[in-house]
Every structure is written in structure tokens, then in C-alpha cells.
Design a protein around this motif. Structure first.
Motif, mmCIF file in Angstrom:
data_model
loop_
_atom_site.group_PDB
_atom_site.id
_atom_site.type_symbol
_atom_site.label_atom_id
_atom_site.label_comp_id
_atom_site.label_asym_id
_atom_site.label_seq_id
_atom_site.Cartn_x
_atom_site.Cartn_y
_atom_site.Cartn_z
ATOM 1 N N TYR A 52 47.792 3.121 85.162
ATOM 2 C CA TYR A 52 49.213 3.410 85.342
ATOM 3 C C TYR A 52 49.857 3.659 83.989
ATOM 4 O O TYR A 52 49.442 3.091 82.982
ATOM 5 C CB TYR A 52 49.915 2.220 86.002
ATOM 6 C CG TYR A 52 49.459 1.962 87.414
ATOM 7 C CD1 TYR A 52 50.067 2.610 88.487
ATOM 8 C CD2 TYR A 52 48.427 1.067 87.686
ATOM 9 C CE1 TYR A 52 49.665 2.371 89.791
ATOM 10 C CE2 TYR A 52 48.010 0.829 88.988
ATOM 11 C CZ TYR A 52 48.638 1.486 90.038
ATOM 12 O OH TYR A 52 48.227 1.260 91.319
ATOM 13 N N SER A 105 55.773 3.955 92.610
ATOM 14 C CA SER A 105 56.973 3.124 92.476
ATOM 15 C C SER A 105 56.735 2.005 91.466
ATOM 16 O O SER A 105 55.597 1.577 91.255
ATOM 17 C CB SER A 105 57.331 2.522 93.828
ATOM 18 O OG SER A 105 56.343 1.579 94.206
ATOM 19 N N PRO A 106 57.823 1.508 90.858
ATOM 20 C CA PRO A 106 57.679 0.346 89.973
ATOM 21 C C PRO A 106 57.067 -0.848 90.707
ATOM 22 O O PRO A 106 56.322 -1.629 90.114
ATOM 23 C CB PRO A 106 59.117 0.043 89.542
ATOM 24 C CG PRO A 106 59.839 1.335 89.705
ATOM 25 C CD PRO A 106 59.181 2.039 90.871
ATOM 26 N N GLU A 107 57.344 -0.958 92.005
ATOM 27 C CA GLU A 107 56.792 -2.074 92.794
ATOM 28 C C GLU A 107 55.270 -1.990 92.883
ATOM 29 O O GLU A 107 54.581 -3.005 92.814
ATOM 30 C CB GLU A 107 57.408 -2.083 94.210
ATOM 31 C CG GLU A 107 58.882 -2.426 94.244
ATOM 32 C CD GLU A 107 59.805 -1.264 93.837
ATOM 33 O OE1 GLU A 107 60.948 -1.543 93.429
ATOM 34 O OE2 GLU A 107 59.384 -0.087 93.913
ATOM 35 N N GLU A 108 54.747 -0.767 93.039
ATOM 36 C CA GLU A 108 53.289 -0.602 93.095
ATOM 37 C C GLU A 108 52.646 -1.005 91.774
ATOM 38 O O GLU A 108 51.607 -1.668 91.745
ATOM 39 C CB GLU A 108 52.904 0.841 93.436
ATOM 40 C CG GLU A 108 51.402 1.028 93.501
ATOM 41 C CD GLU A 108 50.953 2.428 93.859
ATOM 42 O OE1 GLU A 108 49.844 2.805 93.456
ATOM 43 O OE2 GLU A 108 51.702 3.149 94.548
ATOM 44 N N GLN A 140 53.885 -3.108 89.536
ATOM 45 C CA GLN A 140 53.997 -4.568 89.428
ATOM 46 C C GLN A 140 52.918 -5.262 90.241
ATOM 47 O O GLN A 140 52.265 -6.179 89.760
ATOM 48 C CB GLN A 140 55.367 -5.026 89.973
ATOM 49 C CG GLN A 140 56.292 -5.512 88.914
ATOM 50 C CD GLN A 140 57.561 -6.081 89.522
ATOM 51 O OE1 GLN A 140 57.863 -5.912 90.692
ATOM 52 N NE2 GLN A 140 58.319 -6.754 88.704
ATOM 53 N N LYS A 141 52.726 -4.810 91.477
ATOM 54 C CA LYS A 141 51.741 -5.446 92.350
ATOM 55 C C LYS A 141 50.322 -5.271 91.788
ATOM 56 O O LYS A 141 49.533 -6.203 91.795
ATOM 57 C CB LYS A 141 51.845 -4.851 93.758
ATOM 58 C CG LYS A 141 51.023 -5.592 94.767
ATOM 59 C CD LYS A 141 51.349 -5.127 96.172
ATOM 60 C CE LYS A 141 50.643 -6.007 97.171
ATOM 61 N NZ LYS A 141 50.923 -5.639 98.541
ATOM 62 N N PHE A 186 52.012 -9.298 92.216
ATOM 63 C CA PHE A 186 53.104 -9.609 93.154
ATOM 64 C C PHE A 186 54.094 -8.467 93.207
ATOM 65 O O PHE A 186 54.105 -7.607 92.350
ATOM 66 C CB PHE A 186 53.822 -10.902 92.791
ATOM 67 C CG PHE A 186 54.439 -10.931 91.429
ATOM 68 C CD1 PHE A 186 55.729 -10.432 91.207
ATOM 69 C CD2 PHE A 186 53.748 -11.459 90.349
ATOM 70 C CE1 PHE A 186 56.282 -10.462 89.946
ATOM 71 C CE2 PHE A 186 54.311 -11.484 89.081
ATOM 72 C CZ PHE A 186 55.587 -10.996 88.889
#
Length: 70
Positions: free
Chosen positions: A14, A59-62, A64-65, A70
Motif C-alpha cells: 500500500y 480506502s483508508p480503512e482497508e 488500516q485493517k 483493525f
């Protein structure tokens, strides 16, 4: 970070786009990799040269996970 995140489909890494590099042989993008440091996502000093067709915006969430779990 305000820049969109991308995933290199070839390496699974990423990062965020830095710039486009055009040479006489080819055109590619520089992806500055991100990594997890102390529970936060930070830019690393590593870069990958990648073509646009090998990038997918995520996405930023992907991110982060994937990096923080999480």
C-alpha cells in the motif's frame, strides 16, 4: 494523510502516489509505501515504480485493517 491510498496489485503493498516518471522507454508512477508505526500509518522511505494498470485505489480503512489489524 489527505492523499488517496493505492494498492500495488503485483506486490500487495500500500502507498500514496508521489509522481509520474516518464523516460524514453516507458512511463510509470512512483508509489511511496506506507507502513504501521506505533499504531499509526506513516509514509516510509521506500518507493515502488508501478504502472497505472497495476494500481487500485483503496480506502483508508482497508489500509488500516491490512497494516494495523483493525
Amino acid at each position: 494523510m489527505s492523499k488517496p491510498f493505492y494498492k500495488n496489485k503485483l506486490t500487495g503493498n500500500y502507498g500514496v502516489l508521489e509522481e509520474q516518471v516518464v523516460s524514453s522507454q516507458s512511463s510509470y508512477l512512483q508509489l511511496r509505501l506506507v507502513n504501521a508505526v506505533g499504531g499509526m500509518i506513516e509514509l516510509s522511505h521506500q518507493q515502488e515504480n508501478v504502472t497505472a494498470e497495476n494500481l487500485v485505489q483503496v480506502s483508508p480503512e482497508e489500509v488500516q485493517k491490512a497494516l494495523l489489524g483493525f
